[in-house]
Design a protein around this motif. Structure first.
Motif, PDB file in Angstrom:
ATOM      1  N   PRO A  35       0.910  -1.265  -0.165  1.00  0.00           N
ATOM      2  CA  PRO A  35      -0.047  -0.078  -0.220  1.00  0.00           C
ATOM      3  C   PRO A  35       1.072   1.124  -0.076  1.00  0.00           C
ATOM      4  CG  PRO A  35      -0.557  -1.664   1.663  1.00  0.00           C
ATOM      5  CD  PRO A  35       0.673  -1.984   1.083  1.00  0.00           C
ATOM      6  N   ASN A  88       3.359   2.195   2.999  1.00  0.00           N
ATOM      7  CA  ASN A  88       3.639   1.259   3.820  1.00  0.00           C
ATOM      8  C   ASN A  88       4.581  -0.067   3.189  1.00  0.00           C
ATOM      9  OD1 ASN A  88       1.458   1.261   6.188  1.00  0.00           O
ATOM     10  ND2 ASN A  88       0.402   2.009   4.507  1.00  0.00           N
ATOM     11  N   SER A 140      -7.094 -10.162   6.029  1.00  0.00           N
ATOM     12  CA  SER A 140      -7.570  -8.919   5.399  1.00  0.00           C
ATOM     13  C   SER A 140      -8.346  -9.453   4.057  1.00  0.00           C
ATOM     14  CB  SER A 140      -6.707  -7.848   5.124  1.00  0.00           C
ATOM     15  OG  SER A 140      -5.555  -8.378   4.455  1.00  0.00           O
ATOM     16  N   LYS A 177     -12.091  -3.386  -1.542  1.00  0.00           N
ATOM     17  CA  LYS A 177     -12.194  -2.164  -0.396  1.00  0.00           C
ATOM     18  C   LYS A 177     -11.212  -1.388  -0.846  1.00  0.00           C
ATOM     19  CE  LYS A 177     -13.666  -5.636   3.115  1.00  0.00           C
ATOM     20  NZ  LYS A 177     -13.302  -6.106   4.252  1.00  0.00           N
ATOM     21  N   LEU A 178     -11.364  -0.092  -0.356  1.00  0.00           N
ATOM     22  CA  LEU A 178     -10.471   1.000  -0.459  1.00  0.00           C
ATOM     23  C   LEU A 178      -9.161   0.556   0.077  1.00  0.00           C
ATOM     24  CD1 LEU A 178     -12.555   4.019   0.653  1.00  0.00           C
ATOM     25  CD2 LEU A 178     -11.911   3.285  -1.788  1.00  0.00           C
ATOM     26  N   GLU A 179      -9.074  -0.227   1.113  1.00  0.00           N
ATOM     27  CA  GLU A 179      -8.047  -0.714   1.854  1.00  0.00           C
ATOM     28  C   GLU A 179      -7.125  -1.640   0.928  1.00  0.00           C
ATOM     29  OE1 GLU A 179     -10.989  -1.746   4.744  1.00  0.00           O
ATOM     30  OE2 GLU A 179     -10.967  -0.278   3.056  1.00  0.00           O
ATOM     31  N   ASP A 180      -7.638  -1.975  -0.239  1.00  0.00           N
ATOM     32  CA  ASP A 180      -6.838  -2.948  -1.136  1.00  0.00           C
ATOM     33  C   ASP A 180      -6.153  -2.085  -2.143  1.00  0.00           C
ATOM     34  OD1 ASP A 180      -7.975  -5.422   0.019  1.00  0.00           O
ATOM     35  OD2 ASP A 180      -9.850  -5.112  -1.237  1.00  0.00           O
ATOM     36  N   THR A 181      -6.147  -0.941  -1.969  1.00  0.00           N
ATOM     37  CA  THR A 181      -5.158  -0.066  -3.147  1.00  0.00           C
ATOM     38  C   THR A 181      -3.720  -0.439  -2.672  1.00  0.00           C
ATOM     39  OG1 THR A 181      -6.942   1.666  -3.303  1.00  0.00           O
ATOM     40  CG2 THR A 181      -4.594   2.269  -3.738  1.00  0.00           C
ATOM     41  N   ALA A 182      -3.053  -0.671  -3.743  1.00  0.00           N
ATOM     42  CA  ALA A 182      -1.751  -0.813  -3.506  1.00  0.00           C
ATOM     43  C   ALA A 182      -1.057  -1.478  -4.805  1.00  0.00           C
ATOM     44  CB  ALA A 182      -1.368  -2.271  -2.345  1.00  0.00           C
ATOM     45  N   THR A 211      -6.084   0.147  -7.781  1.00  0.00           N
ATOM     46  CA  THR A 211      -6.571   1.632  -7.173  1.00  0.00           C
ATOM     47  C   THR A 211      -8.045   1.189  -6.907  1.00  0.00           C
ATOM     48  OG1 THR A 211      -4.803   2.997  -7.870  1.00  0.00           O
ATOM     49  CG2 THR A 211      -6.878   4.052  -7.121  1.00  0.00           C
ATOM     50  N   SER A 241     -14.044   5.054  -4.219  1.00  0.00           N
ATOM     51  CA  SER A 241     -15.185   5.092  -3.599  1.00  0.00           C
ATOM     52  C   SER A 241     -16.458   5.576  -4.342  1.00  0.00           C
ATOM     53  CB  SER A 241     -15.310   5.875  -2.275  1.00  0.00           C
ATOM     54  OG  SER A 241     -15.274   7.079  -2.541  1.00  0.00           O
TER      55      SER A 241
END
Length: 117
Positions: free
Chosen positions: A42, A45, A64, A88-93, A114, A117
């Motif tokens: 991400p 990170n 996750s 999900k937004l958190e999967d952006t990486a 990417t 939403s």
């Protein structure tokens, strides 16, 4: 030189799906015996393990993504795939593939995913 080339990334809305591909090229005589895995990094990170698949087809997933992602492989084509559902937004990486238990491959360029939403 053995190489891994990731592709299939792009922009997708939350809740959508995307399929990533990892093509292994070069001399890879033991590809069928290798555990292969997908990793992601991400923005801002460190790289983390997402999913892995053994030579026998046994799969493991990070908590996750468990239940949403599916890793698969086609040994005849030296390919590994990651089907990503319910994104999900958190999967952006940036997503990478590699062999976690061997040093056969250097890290590739990865493919950007990417989720919006």
């Amino acid at each position: 030189q053995a190489q891994l080339v990731e592709s299939g990334g792009g922009l997708v809305q939350a809740g959508g799906s995307l399929r990533l591909s990892c093509a292994a090229s070069g001399s890879i005589p033991r590809f069928k015996s290798m555990t292969m895995a997908w990793y992601r990094q991400p923005p801002g990170n460190q790289r983390e393990l997402v999913a892995a698949i053994t030579s026998g087809g046994t799969t493991n997933y990070a908590d996750s993504v468990n239940g949403r992602f599916i890793i698969s492989r086609d040994n005849a084509k030296n390919m590994v795939y990651l089907q990503m559902n319910s994104l999900k937004l958190e999967d952006t990486a940036v997503y990478y593939c590699n062999a976690p238990y061997t040093v056969a491959f250097p890290w590739g360029q990865g493919t950007q995913v990417t989720v919006s939403s």
